[in-house]
Design a protein around this motif. Structure first.
Motif, PDB file in Angstrom:
ATOM      1  N   GLY A 119       0.819  -1.213   0.000  1.00  0.00           N
ATOM      2  CA  GLY A 119       0.000   0.000   0.000  1.00  0.00           C
ATOM      3  C   GLY A 119       0.852   1.262   0.000  1.00  0.00           C
ATOM      4  O   GLY A 119       1.956   1.288  -0.566  1.00  0.00           O
ATOM      5  N   LEU A 124      -8.092   1.273  -9.787  1.00  0.00           N
ATOM      6  CA  LEU A 124      -6.657   1.028  -9.914  1.00  0.00           C
ATOM      7  C   LEU A 124      -6.128   0.520  -8.588  1.00  0.00           C
ATOM      8  O   LEU A 124      -6.422   1.103  -7.546  1.00  0.00           O
ATOM      9  N   GLY A 125      -5.358  -0.556  -8.627  1.00  0.00           N
ATOM     10  CA  GLY A 125      -4.747  -1.000  -7.371  1.00  0.00           C
ATOM     11  C   GLY A 125      -4.431  -2.478  -7.348  1.00  0.00           C
ATOM     12  O   GLY A 125      -4.859  -3.244  -8.219  1.00  0.00           O
ATOM     13  N   PHE A 143      -2.712  -2.773 -10.988  1.00  0.00           N
ATOM     14  CA  PHE A 143      -1.826  -1.884 -10.233  1.00  0.00           C
ATOM     15  C   PHE A 143      -0.816  -1.275 -11.189  1.00  0.00           C
ATOM     16  O   PHE A 143      -0.051  -1.989 -11.828  1.00  0.00           O
ATOM     17  N   MET A 202      -0.634   5.739 -13.351  1.00  0.00           N
ATOM     18  CA  MET A 202      -1.773   5.842 -12.443  1.00  0.00           C
ATOM     19  C   MET A 202      -2.287   7.281 -12.393  1.00  0.00           C
ATOM     20  O   MET A 202      -3.477   7.539 -12.552  1.00  0.00           O
ATOM     21  N   GLY A 258      -4.176   7.652   3.871  1.00  0.00           N
ATOM     22  CA  GLY A 258      -4.936   7.702   2.619  1.00  0.00           C
ATOM     23  C   GLY A 258      -4.182   8.514   1.593  1.00  0.00           C
ATOM     24  O   GLY A 258      -4.642   9.561   1.122  1.00  0.00           O
ATOM     25  N   LEU A 259      -2.988   8.007   1.274  1.00  0.00           N
ATOM     26  CA  LEU A 259      -2.093   8.724   0.360  1.00  0.00           C
ATOM     27  C   LEU A 259      -2.774   9.036  -0.973  1.00  0.00           C
ATOM     28  O   LEU A 259      -2.484  10.051  -1.611  1.00  0.00           O
ATOM     29  N   VAL A 260      -3.681   8.167  -1.401  1.00  0.00           N
ATOM     30  CA  VAL A 260      -4.307   8.382  -2.710  1.00  0.00           C
ATOM     31  C   VAL A 260      -5.141   9.668  -2.728  1.00  0.00           C
ATOM     32  O   VAL A 260      -5.328  10.266  -3.787  1.00  0.00           O
TER      33      VAL A 260
END
Ligand code: UDP
Length: 373
Positions: free
Chosen positions: A23, A230-231, A256, A262, A283-285
């Motif tokens: 992650g 995406l992931g 991913f 991305m 929650g870097l995204v």
């Protein structure tokens, strides 16, 4: 300008760097290592075999063999500590012990009981970047001991994450906070600002139950909007179940992808949807989306709710309320994408994160506390 340090990073053992299994830890670790190297620091990264990063010069990552531990998220709280042998976590720390004299600070990025427990046994100080909230009684006890014996050695990413630890809540009530706060940052030059969204929604993260992808699928059905996903596919059965449960949802899963690809796809979407079922540590995204100018719609739960400014850089809605997500989607035109990018620039740059990290590490190196035996 802080003096140059020699850092030994011990990576998360859940998967090789570059796989996505770790992650946000993977991106954070690589970004910070790169940023420190650019400032003239020495950095070595001990990481699982198969790890790779185009962003780190050859020789920085040293591969360590062994079997990964189970995901902490899929264990019971009272699960006894258990490792498959040969244990990757044990091997990482054995190698760290051999190398320790060459470094001034060891930085632990793993969330395993052993990694915390071993703090006492190292001559070189070990600092811990705690990447998740409270999930395990054994880990909580180990953290509490570190907080007591080595104040200032535990960093977390958000207030919400800190609050999940009972020992921390008790200490905070008595006026002491056992944690140092290290909000994450990204290299903003790698995220292109896109002024207009294309109407699609985006969902980014490990596909695993704690991430709550099913609520985004329900939103896709309700609104008729396509969702780009995406992931890392951590739990294929869970993904299959979502597909069966929401057959009318237009879910476009692309796997991913490296950050460059991305962000290109994410940047054209009209919103990032975050539907965590757990207290997301950070929650870097969310930051990555804002960096592209993409508003974030999130539950009021965990780190993302601290990142998003409600009504300004997205919408923060009541947890598990899909109807509220749908209302927020209708109100996306009230959010200025330029303000999203600006918010990321003001608060979540890699430079800011590196400076926070250096200030923390300098404190530890200058004031190492003798190990309590
Ligand atoms: N990510 C990526 N490519 C993808 C999807 C996700 O590199 O296609 C990365 C993303 O940049 C972020 C991480 O996966 O660094 C997810 O981290 P987050 O903190 O959001 O959640 P975690 O998985 O750590 O709970």
């Amino acid at each position: 300008m802080p003096r140059t340090y020699r850092f030994l990073f011990v990576s998360t053992p859940v998967g090789p760097l570059g796989s996505g299994a770790g992650g946000g830890v993977e991106l954070n670790l690589v970004n910070l290592a790169r940023s420190l190297l650019e400032r003239g620091a020495q950095v070595r990264v001990l990481a699982p075999e198969g790890s790779c990063s185009v962003d780190l010069p050859e020789g920085v990552i040293e591969a360590v063999a062994g079997l990964p531990p189970p995901y902490a998220q899929s264990q019971r709280r009272d699960q006894p500590v258990c490792f498959s042998t040969p244990s990757l976590v044990a091997n990482l720390w054995q190698r760290a012990a051999q190398l320790q004299e060459q470094f001034e600070l060891i930085v632990n990025w793993s969330y395993d009981w052993l990694s915390f427990y071993l703090t006492d046994f190292f001559r070189t100080p070990v600092a811990h970047i705690v990447s998740m909230g409270s999930l395990s009684d054994a880990v909580d006890q180990a953290l509490e001991r570190i907080a007591r014996t080595y104040p200032g050695r535990l960093a977390v990413h958000s207030r919400a994450q800190a609050q999940t630890f009972a020992f921390a809540r008790a200490q905070m009530a008595a006026g002491r906070d056992p944690f140092v706060y290290l909000p994450c940052g990204v290299d903003l030059s790698r995220y292109e600002f896109v002024p207009e969204g294309n109407g699609s929604l985006c969902w980014v993260g490990r596909i695993a139950p704690e991430k709550g992808l099913e609520d985004c699928a329900a939103l896709a059905e309700k609104t008729g909007r396509p969702v780009l996903i995406l992931g890392h596919l951590q739990d294929p059965a869970y993904w299959q179940q979502i597909r069966e449960q929401y057959p009318r949802a237009q879910l476009d899963y692309r796997g991913f992808l490296p950050t460059s690809q991305m962000q290109r796809l994410l940047g054209h979407c009209s919103a990032l949807i975050m539907t965590p079922k757990w207290v997301e540590a950070f929650g870097l995204v969310a930051v990555e989306a804002l960096a592209c100018g993409v508003p974030v719609i999130t539950y009021r739960r965990g780190g993302p709710a601290e990142i998003v400014r409600d009504g300004e850089t997205g919408w923060v809605v009541e947890p598990d309320d899909v109807a509220a997500l749908a209302t927020a989607v209708e109100r996306l035109d009230q959010i200025a994408r330029s303000r999203c990018r600006q918010h990321a620039e003001e608060h979540y740059s890699l430079q800011a994160m590196t400076e926070r990290f250096l200030a923390w590490s300098e404190q530890i190196v200058q004031d190492p506390i003798p190990a309590a035996r």
